[in-house]
Design a protein around this motif. Structure first.
Motif, short mmCIF file in Angstrom:
data_model
loop_
_atom_site.label_atom_id
_atom_site.label_comp_id
_atom_site.label_asym_id
_atom_site.label_seq_id
_atom_site.Cartn_x
_atom_site.Cartn_y
_atom_site.Cartn_z
N UNK A 35 7.51 -1.62 -1.75
CA UNK A 35 6.86 -1.01 -0.59
C UNK A 35 5.46 -0.52 -0.91
N UNK A 36 5.26 -0.05 -2.14
CA UNK A 36 3.94 0.44 -2.52
C UNK A 36 2.95 -0.68 -2.82
N UNK A 37 3.44 -1.79 -3.36
CA UNK A 37 2.54 -2.89 -3.72
C UNK A 37 2.47 -3.96 -2.65
N UNK A 38 3.32 -3.91 -1.67
CA UNK A 38 3.36 -4.93 -0.62
C UNK A 38 2.05 -5.16 0.11
N UNK A 39 1.37 -4.10 0.56
CA UNK A 39 0.12 -4.32 1.28
C UNK A 39 -0.94 -5.04 0.44
N UNK A 40 -0.93 -4.85 -0.86
CA UNK A 40 -1.93 -5.49 -1.71
C UNK A 40 -1.60 -6.96 -1.94
N UNK A 41 -0.35 -7.34 -1.77
CA UNK A 41 0.04 -8.73 -1.98
C UNK A 41 -0.33 -9.63 -0.81
N UNK A 42 -0.51 -9.07 0.37
CA UNK A 42 -0.83 -9.89 1.53
C UNK A 42 -2.29 -9.77 1.95
#
Length: 71
Positions: A35-42
Protein backbone atom coordinates in the motif's frame (compact mmCIF):
# COMPACT_ATOMS: atom_id res chain seq x y z
CA UNK A 1 20.16 21.51 7.80
CA UNK A 2 17.63 21.81 10.57
CA UNK A 3 14.81 22.10 8.03
CA UNK A 4 15.91 18.90 6.29
CA UNK A 5 15.93 17.14 9.66
CA UNK A 6 12.39 18.31 10.39
CA UNK A 7 11.29 17.24 6.92
CA UNK A 8 12.74 13.75 7.35
CA UNK A 9 11.23 13.47 10.83
CA UNK A 10 7.78 14.35 9.52
CA UNK A 11 8.13 11.85 6.66
CA UNK A 12 9.11 9.09 9.08
CA UNK A 13 6.25 9.93 11.45
CA UNK A 14 3.79 9.88 8.56
CA UNK A 15 5.06 6.55 7.22
CA UNK A 16 4.95 5.07 10.72
CA UNK A 17 1.37 6.24 11.20
CA UNK A 18 0.28 4.75 7.87
CA UNK A 19 2.10 1.50 8.63
CA UNK A 20 0.63 1.15 12.12
CA UNK A 21 -2.88 2.02 10.99
CA UNK A 22 -2.68 -0.67 8.29
CA UNK A 23 -1.49 -3.20 10.85
CA UNK A 24 -4.24 -2.22 13.30
CA UNK A 25 -6.80 -2.73 10.54
CA UNK A 26 -5.63 -6.32 10.27
CA UNK A 27 -3.52 -6.15 7.13
CA UNK A 28 -0.42 -8.24 6.80
CA UNK A 29 3.02 -6.69 6.68
CA UNK A 30 3.40 -7.36 2.95
CA UNK A 31 0.02 -5.75 2.18
CA UNK A 32 0.93 -2.68 4.23
CA UNK A 33 4.24 -2.27 2.40
CA UNK A 34 2.46 -2.76 -0.94
CA UNK A 35 0.00 0.00 0.00
CA UNK A 36 2.86 2.39 0.71
CA UNK A 37 4.82 1.64 -2.47
CA UNK A 38 1.85 1.13 -4.78
CA UNK A 39 1.47 4.74 -5.94
CA UNK A 40 5.13 4.87 -6.97
CA UNK A 41 4.81 1.70 -9.06
CA UNK A 42 2.11 3.13 -11.32
CA UNK A 43 3.63 6.60 -11.82
CA UNK A 44 4.66 7.71 -15.28
CA UNK A 45 7.91 9.44 -16.19
CA UNK A 46 6.47 13.00 -16.06
CA UNK A 47 5.12 12.31 -12.58
CA UNK A 48 8.55 11.13 -11.44
CA UNK A 49 10.06 14.33 -12.82
CA UNK A 50 7.53 16.46 -10.95
CA UNK A 51 8.18 14.59 -7.68
CA UNK A 52 11.93 14.98 -8.20
CA UNK A 53 11.64 18.74 -8.73
CA UNK A 54 9.35 19.15 -5.71
CA UNK A 55 11.88 17.33 -3.53
CA UNK A 56 14.67 19.48 -4.97
CA UNK A 57 12.74 22.65 -4.16
CA UNK A 58 12.49 21.48 -0.55
CA UNK A 59 16.05 20.24 -0.05
CA UNK A 60 18.32 22.42 -2.21
CA UNK A 61 17.61 25.80 -0.52
CA UNK A 62 18.34 24.28 2.88
CA UNK A 63 21.59 22.77 1.66
CA UNK A 64 22.69 26.05 0.08
CA UNK A 65 21.91 27.92 3.30
CA UNK A 66 23.82 25.34 5.34
CA UNK A 67 26.86 25.55 3.07
CA UNK A 68 26.87 29.37 3.17
CA UNK A 69 26.76 29.38 6.99
CA UNK A 70 29.54 26.80 7.14
CA UNK A 71 31.93 29.03 5.19
Amino acid sequence: MEIIGYFLLLVLIHLGFVFLSDLLLGMRLSASLRNMTGPFQIMTVPEYVIVFFLLCFMVVPSLISFLKKRR
